[in-house]
Scaffold this active site. Sequence first.
Site, PDB file in Angstrom:
ATOM      1  CG  ASN A  11      -2.128  -0.859   1.025  1.00 50.16           C
ATOM      2  OD1 ASN A  11      -2.959  -0.608   0.165  1.00 50.16           O
ATOM      3  ND2 ASN A  11      -2.223  -1.915   1.813  1.00 50.16           N
ATOM      4  CG  ASP A  13      -4.709   0.174   4.257  1.00 49.78           C
ATOM      5  OD1 ASP A  13      -4.302   0.171   3.084  1.00 49.78           O
ATOM      6  OD2 ASP A  13      -5.777  -0.365   4.575  1.00 49.78           O
TER       7      ASP A  13
END
Length: 148
Positions: free
Chosen positions: A11, A60
Amino acid sequence: TCRDRGYIVTNGPALSPDGRYLYHNDSARGLVYRFELNGDGALRNRSVFLRFCPDEGKPDGMTVDSEGALWIALWGAARVSRYTAFGHLDRSVTLPASQVTSCVFGGAALDRMFVTSAAEGASGEAMAGALFEIDPQMTGVAPNLFAG
């Protein structure tokens, strides 16, 4: 073009305001990497910038602010956190959703932050999957445009 391999779930990415570093992560392993960028944009010298324990959430989506700090959405931790360019936790903003997925600066002055969340794995959370607007008390940088 493949520049690196061996990731489970990657990510990011985010570029430092001075263009010297590219950050990205392997969420499944709880690692945030930092590459140095050559003048031509080539990546070199990958290093582990941050390492998260399972109880700290999984890194993330991320973005950088005008001071060069990295903001990371932490899946499973109900927060977005700011890390200095030296990798020190500076502050966290807790949100009413556990699965925080990404963050970005917005608004005319880039002084607002928009944070996304997911409903997956968050049954019973009224705000799961919501989009949040927060005051990060910081400004972001204009987006980098990819030329090719």
